[in-house]
Motif scaffolding. Sequence first.
Motif, PDB file in Angstrom:
ATOM      1  N   ILE A 179      29.986 -25.710 -11.959  1.00 30.03           N
ATOM      2  CA  ILE A 179      29.659 -26.924 -12.712  1.00 30.03           C
ATOM      3  C   ILE A 179      29.083 -26.607 -14.095  1.00 30.03           C
ATOM      4  CG2 ILE A 179      29.411 -28.371 -10.671  1.00 30.03           C
ATOM      5  CD1 ILE A 179      26.323 -28.027 -10.999  1.00 30.03           C
ATOM      6  N   GLY A 180      29.140 -25.351 -14.493  1.00 24.08           N
ATOM      7  CA  GLY A 180      28.760 -25.005 -15.871  1.00 24.08           C
ATOM      8  C   GLY A 180      27.303 -25.227 -16.194  1.00 24.08           C
ATOM      9  N   VAL A 181      26.428 -24.666 -15.352  1.00 19.25           N
ATOM     10  CA  VAL A 181      24.986 -24.819 -15.595  1.00 19.25           C
ATOM     11  C   VAL A 181      24.279 -23.490 -15.851  1.00 19.25           C
ATOM     12  CG1 VAL A 181      24.793 -26.955 -14.280  1.00 19.25           C
ATOM     13  CG2 VAL A 181      24.472 -24.759 -13.110  1.00 19.25           C
ATOM     14  N   GLY A 182      24.973 -22.389 -15.658  1.00 18.44           N
ATOM     15  CA  GLY A 182      24.335 -21.079 -15.756  1.00 18.44           C
ATOM     16  C   GLY A 182      23.907 -20.717 -17.165  1.00 18.44           C
ATOM     17  N   ASN A 209      32.343 -24.013 -19.678  1.00 16.37           N
ATOM     18  CA  ASN A 209      31.539 -24.195 -20.892  1.00 16.37           C
ATOM     19  C   ASN A 209      30.916 -25.587 -20.955  1.00 16.37           C
ATOM     20  OD1 ASN A 209      30.514 -23.048 -23.279  1.00 16.37           O
ATOM     21  ND2 ASN A 209      31.974 -24.226 -24.499  1.00 16.37           N
ATOM     22  N   THR A 210      30.672 -26.163 -19.806  1.00 16.44           N
ATOM     23  CA  THR A 210      30.201 -27.543 -19.680  1.00 16.44           C
ATOM     24  C   THR A 210      28.966 -27.860 -20.526  1.00 16.44           C
ATOM     25  OG1 THR A 210      30.913 -27.240 -17.387  1.00 16.44           O
ATOM     26  CG2 THR A 210      29.749 -29.288 -17.916  1.00 16.44           C
ATOM     27  N   ARG A 211      28.071 -26.886 -20.608  1.00 12.63           N
ATOM     28  CA  ARG A 211      26.837 -27.089 -21.382  1.00 12.63           C
ATOM     29  C   ARG A 211      26.705 -26.055 -22.513  1.00 12.63           C
ATOM     30  NH1 ARG A 211      26.482 -28.836 -16.434  1.00 12.63           N
ATOM     31  NH2 ARG A 211      25.458 -30.842 -16.010  1.00 12.63           N
ATOM     32  N   ASN A 212      27.872 -25.600 -22.992  1.00 15.02           N
ATOM     33  CA  ASN A 212      27.935 -24.669 -24.133  1.00 15.02           C
ATOM     34  C   ASN A 212      27.313 -23.309 -23.865  1.00 15.02           C
ATOM     35  OD1 ASN A 212      29.442 -25.166 -26.448  1.00 15.02           O
ATOM     36  ND2 ASN A 212      28.064 -26.768 -27.164  1.00 15.02           N
ATOM     37  N   THR A 213      27.188 -22.950 -22.594  1.00 14.72           N
ATOM     38  CA  THR A 213      26.645 -21.617 -22.294  1.00 14.72           C
ATOM     39  C   THR A 213      27.727 -20.641 -21.821  1.00 14.72           C
ATOM     40  OG1 THR A 213      26.163 -22.161 -19.962  1.00 14.72           O
ATOM     41  CG2 THR A 213      24.414 -22.592 -21.571  1.00 14.72           C
ATOM     42  N   TYR A 215      30.392 -18.986 -23.070  1.00 13.34           N
ATOM     43  CA  TYR A 215      30.734 -17.739 -23.773  1.00 13.34           C
ATOM     44  C   TYR A 215      29.539 -16.788 -23.785  1.00 13.34           C
ATOM     45  CZ  TYR A 215      34.736 -20.548 -24.946  1.00 13.34           C
ATOM     46  OH  TYR A 215      35.853 -21.352 -24.839  1.00 13.34           O
ATOM     47  N   ALA A 242      31.049 -33.959 -14.108  1.00 14.61           N
ATOM     48  CA  ALA A 242      30.600 -34.415 -15.430  1.00 14.61           C
ATOM     49  C   ALA A 242      31.864 -34.821 -16.180  1.00 14.61           C
ATOM     50  CB  ALA A 242      29.861 -33.298 -16.165  1.00 14.61           C
ATOM     51  N   ASP A 244      33.037 -36.364 -18.704  1.00  7.46           N
ATOM     52  CA  ASP A 244      33.357 -36.225 -20.125  1.00  7.46           C
ATOM     53  C   ASP A 244      33.220 -34.796 -20.627  1.00  7.46           C
ATOM     54  OD1 ASP A 244      33.780 -38.928 -20.290  1.00  7.46           O
ATOM     55  OD2 ASP A 244      31.689 -39.354 -20.769  1.00  7.46           O
ATOM     56  N   ALA A 245      32.888 -33.885 -19.740  1.00  3.96           N
ATOM     57  CA  ALA A 245      32.537 -32.538 -20.186  1.00  3.96           C
ATOM     58  C   ALA A 245      33.765 -31.653 -20.312  1.00  3.96           C
ATOM     59  CB  ALA A 245      31.536 -31.912 -19.228  1.00  3.96           C
ATOM     60  N   THR A 246      33.584 -30.549 -21.016  1.00  3.17           N
ATOM     61  CA  THR A 246      34.672 -29.588 -21.215  1.00  3.17           C
ATOM     62  C   THR A 246      34.816 -28.685 -19.991  1.00  3.17           C
ATOM     63  OG1 THR A 246      33.160 -28.041 -22.249  1.00  3.17           O
ATOM     64  CG2 THR A 246      34.307 -29.579 -23.682  1.00  3.17           C
ATOM     65  N   PRO A 288      39.467 -28.257 -25.617  1.00  2.01           N
ATOM     66  CA  PRO A 288      38.154 -27.721 -26.018  1.00  2.01           C
ATOM     67  C   PRO A 288      38.199 -26.375 -26.758  1.00  2.01           C
ATOM     68  CG  PRO A 288      38.126 -28.445 -23.718  1.00  2.01           C
ATOM     69  CD  PRO A 288      39.556 -28.470 -24.158  1.00  2.01           C
TER      70      PRO A 288
END
Lengths: 303, 303
Positions: A179-182, A209-213, A215, A242, A244-246, A288
Amino acid sequence: MSVNQVEIVEVGPRDGLQNEAVAVSTADKIALIERAVGAGLRRIEATSFVHPKAVPQMADAEAVMAGVPRVDGVSYSGLVLNRRGFDRAVAAGVDEVNCVLVASETFCQRNQRMSVGESLQIVADLIDDARAEQLTVSVTIATAFGCPFEGEVPASAVVDLARAAAELGVDEIALADTIGVGVPMQVSGLVAAVAEVAPGIDLRCHFHNTRNTGYANAVAAIGAGVTVLDSSIGGIGGCPFAPDATGNIATEDLVYLLDRSGIDTGTDLGALIAASDWLGGVLGATLPGQLSRAGRFPPPAAN
Amino acid sequence: MSVNQVEIVEVGPRDGLQNEAVAVSTADKIALIERAVGAGLRRIEATSFVHPKAVPQMADAEAVMAGVPRVDGVSYSGLVLNRRGFDRAVAAGVDEVNCVLVASETFCQRNQRMSVGESLQIVADLIDDARAEQLTVSVTIATAFGCPFEGEVPASAVVDLARAAAELGVDEIALADTIGVGVPMQVSGLVAAVAEVAPGIDLRCHFHNTRNTGYANAVAAIGAGVTVLDSSIGGIGGCPFAPDATGNIATEDLVYLLDRSGIDTGTDLGALIAASDWLGGVLGATLPGQLSRAGRFPPPAAN
């Protein structure tokens, strides 16, 4: 980063398309795989052998596998959640099966409709047959960095599953940030802890990359010694939790970062960007991945 | 990352808005600054004292400064490119002047209409007066990681400028990835090289997420000992050299990453997300920052 080579697993055809709203034809799925192979990618998660009612986007798994280009050194993987899926994957001619374990009991029940113990038992039941078929067995530990239902997932839950998978003799263990939280420090710590209980087994990481972390997490994983990363052309995939997320980290953006860091992936960035542009057309969306919009650097003409 | 505290400079009101297509009223600029301060940010790049014909978006610099909330511990910075701008900034009551040096001669000529040597001379000419006014003097080295005209920028060009700025006695040196091309290994190397020639001077980094490397670069900078980072609420800013590309790294996404890494920024993530949502409304756009769309983790209710 002392690593000088990273292997990319292209997950767009499966994890990517499965989470896109637009349905994609079998022909376009095969065309995506052809473009990925043409760009130099050598491991492709081609499809998923799950019940077509559960995941209608993957109902054409056999047709996709029948159409993929068979190129020396290219390995196709199919996601498998049970014996029925395994038998279908073998019949369809995959080179690798990817089984899923889940680090969170609630997510496992809601997503796989079984307990974590049962999901581990499935791997145990399949591994000898996979060996007999000379298939590579990869295990992905989902929700390794957090669960949409339970919140924080204790590292010990991930480490215990990795140890159990290692004892079963799997070829590769992946840590998936479903879910892109790490965040990077978490990645470094978890990779180190898992490496300790799975000596000699390849480690792979799967980041969204859900929360831009995503990469930054990829860089942290490489820094911790991981040499196999999942990504999807265009960064397709979204996140079912989520809307709307990437999605996944984008293959072309990852390759840009690695290329400019002197880390070889054996892929051609220009061809990946072209594939991403093409895929954006198929999906009718701005994807994205950012290299398509921002352009390469230095510009190819200046090279 | 052994750092446990990072100071964020909110650059949305200046670098952010200057590169957005939509013109924003003075009242909304002040409202943005109020929200930033309310969310705990303590350094704000409030505006730019450049010629209004060159940058019409910043023509209201004096009016913005006249309206900012004066709160203990909050420092407002103004961008200054020459003596006229410096005098205006002093009269408007800034706490800090930010001067720009450029690591690429071509970019300096095209963007500042002067040579690199002349831009350095401006800092030399202003620094005593800045001291007399008790202003902090920050110097930003633009195109430190690559130039849209010259391509790769040699690290030695950046190091030479940093050494010269250090010898002039500036308080802080920033390395700016003006066009968003840098990668983490480059960041680590350049920060280490600059730290060596600027002992005792604070280092700041300024990253754009144009090619999805911005957050990884921020992590690399922190890993190399940098404790001050620029970012903009919502990730506004764009890139004049890649019209469809995203802007600065987003303050809320950076804070999410740092919060979950145990690094304190003194800011409130919920308030930052609210500010980003509000700013998206003002600009009538979906902003690049992803926390607004993806949501916090763990969800606040689960805390």
